[in-house]
Write an enzyme that holds these catalytic residues in place. Sequence first.
Site, PDB file in Angstrom:
ATOM      1  N   ASP A  89       0.825  -1.225   0.000  1.00 22.92           N
ATOM      2  CA  ASP A  89       0.000   0.000   0.000  1.00 22.92           C
ATOM      3  C   ASP A  89       0.845   1.256   0.000  1.00 22.92           C
ATOM      4  O   ASP A  89       1.849   1.348   0.727  1.00 22.92           O
ATOM      5  CB  ASP A  89      -0.866   0.031   1.269  1.00 22.92           C
ATOM      6  CG  ASP A  89      -2.244  -0.551   1.053  1.00 22.92           C
ATOM      7  OD1 ASP A  89      -2.652  -0.712  -0.119  1.00 22.92           O
ATOM      8  OD2 ASP A  89      -2.915  -0.854   2.051  1.00 22.92           O
ATOM      9  N   GLU A  99     -13.796  -2.797  -1.571  1.00 25.63           N
ATOM     10  CA  GLU A  99     -13.980  -3.035  -0.135  1.00 25.63           C
ATOM     11  C   GLU A  99     -15.304  -2.444   0.338  1.00 25.63           C
ATOM     12  O   GLU A  99     -15.656  -1.294  -0.007  1.00 25.63           O
ATOM     13  CB  GLU A  99     -12.821  -2.390   0.655  1.00 25.63           C
ATOM     14  CG  GLU A  99     -12.987  -2.547   2.168  1.00 25.63           C
ATOM     15  CD  GLU A  99     -11.759  -2.170   2.984  1.00 25.63           C
ATOM     16  OE1 GLU A  99     -10.725  -1.790   2.395  1.00 25.63           O
ATOM     17  OE2 GLU A  99     -11.842  -2.269   4.224  1.00 25.63           O
TER      18      GLU A  99
HETATM   19  O1  KIV Z   1      -4.689  -2.087   4.221  1.00 25.44           O
HETATM   20  C1  KIV Z   1      -5.233  -3.167   3.924  1.00 25.44           C
HETATM   21  O2  KIV Z   1      -5.055  -4.192   4.580  1.00 25.44           O
HETATM   22  C2  KIV Z   1      -6.112  -3.186   2.769  1.00 25.44           C
HETATM   23  C3  KIV Z   1      -7.011  -4.378   2.631  1.00 25.44           C
HETATM   24  C4  KIV Z   1      -8.075  -4.302   3.642  1.00 25.44           C
HETATM   25  C5  KIV Z   1      -7.526  -4.494   1.256  1.00 25.44           C
HETATM   26  O3  KIV Z   1      -6.142  -2.275   2.023  1.00 25.44           O
END
Ligand code: KIV
Length: 279
Positions: A84, A182
């Site tokens: 991310d 989500e």
């Molecule tokens: O940060 C995370 O774990 C996510 C998932 C919930 C898709 O973005």
Amino acid sequence: MTQPKTVRELFQLKGQRPQVWITAYDFTQAELAASAAVDAILVGDSLGMTMLGYSTTLPVTVEDMVYHSRVVRRAARDTVLIVDLPFLSYRDPTTALLSAGRIVQEAAADAVKLEGGARTVPVVEHLVAEGIPVIGHLGLTPQSVHRMGGYRVQARTADTIQTLVADASQLAAAGISALVLEGIPDRVAAYVTQSVAVPTIGIGAGSATDGQVLVFHDCVGLSARTPKFVTPFAQAREALLEGIRKYREAVIGGAFPDAQHSYHVSDQEWDRFVHRQPS
Ligand code: KIV
């Protein structure tokens, strides 16, 4: 069932079989995920909550993501690794390239994931043009918790469904390799899945997406509280608590460690030692 080695191979799974992603944030979790042959590991910025004790993902930094991703990569060298981009680290294409570049260079990530629709299109295009695969994330986007007024299911009205569908198609046109959906109604997720060529990966989005992703702690039952959309597939919290309680009782009761779990020295060496001591 072959395990994908690249984001391109993940992409090609659409229409072939459902794909399975899980988050991981440390060596043990990543080793377990890789041993279970998941299709992809996501180092989510959810680590802010699961590992760092924050109440939202907002305080997470690029530094945090690089640190945890490097650890995960050491345990899962052959699994597709998606990381991310944290809050504010991709607010314009130049900033995004610096953030994503660090994650790809320092943690050997295969792709980065970012939250948001049309406004992120210039960022997606820039990263993709520079050779960095990007995963989109729509619906309940935790980095917008304050705008959403909490962690609420999204796209429940005709207008917001239309916006989400348009965002999905713009992200797909911009070159994303997959799209996380989500916290949206199952019918909306099914519609998006049919309308875009990229794989959709659901979390709290029903069963019609091209794959599922779960937070590690939710998947194995490690969280103290389980969200409505999660089925814990193990009871890790209970098992771990029981183990630690038994350990505590065994130490207090004198049952641990016993002779079998202790190291010993021979009588001969012990006598030699004792006889050396001044009387
Ligand atoms: O940060 C995370 O774990 C996510 C998932 C919930 C898709 O973005």
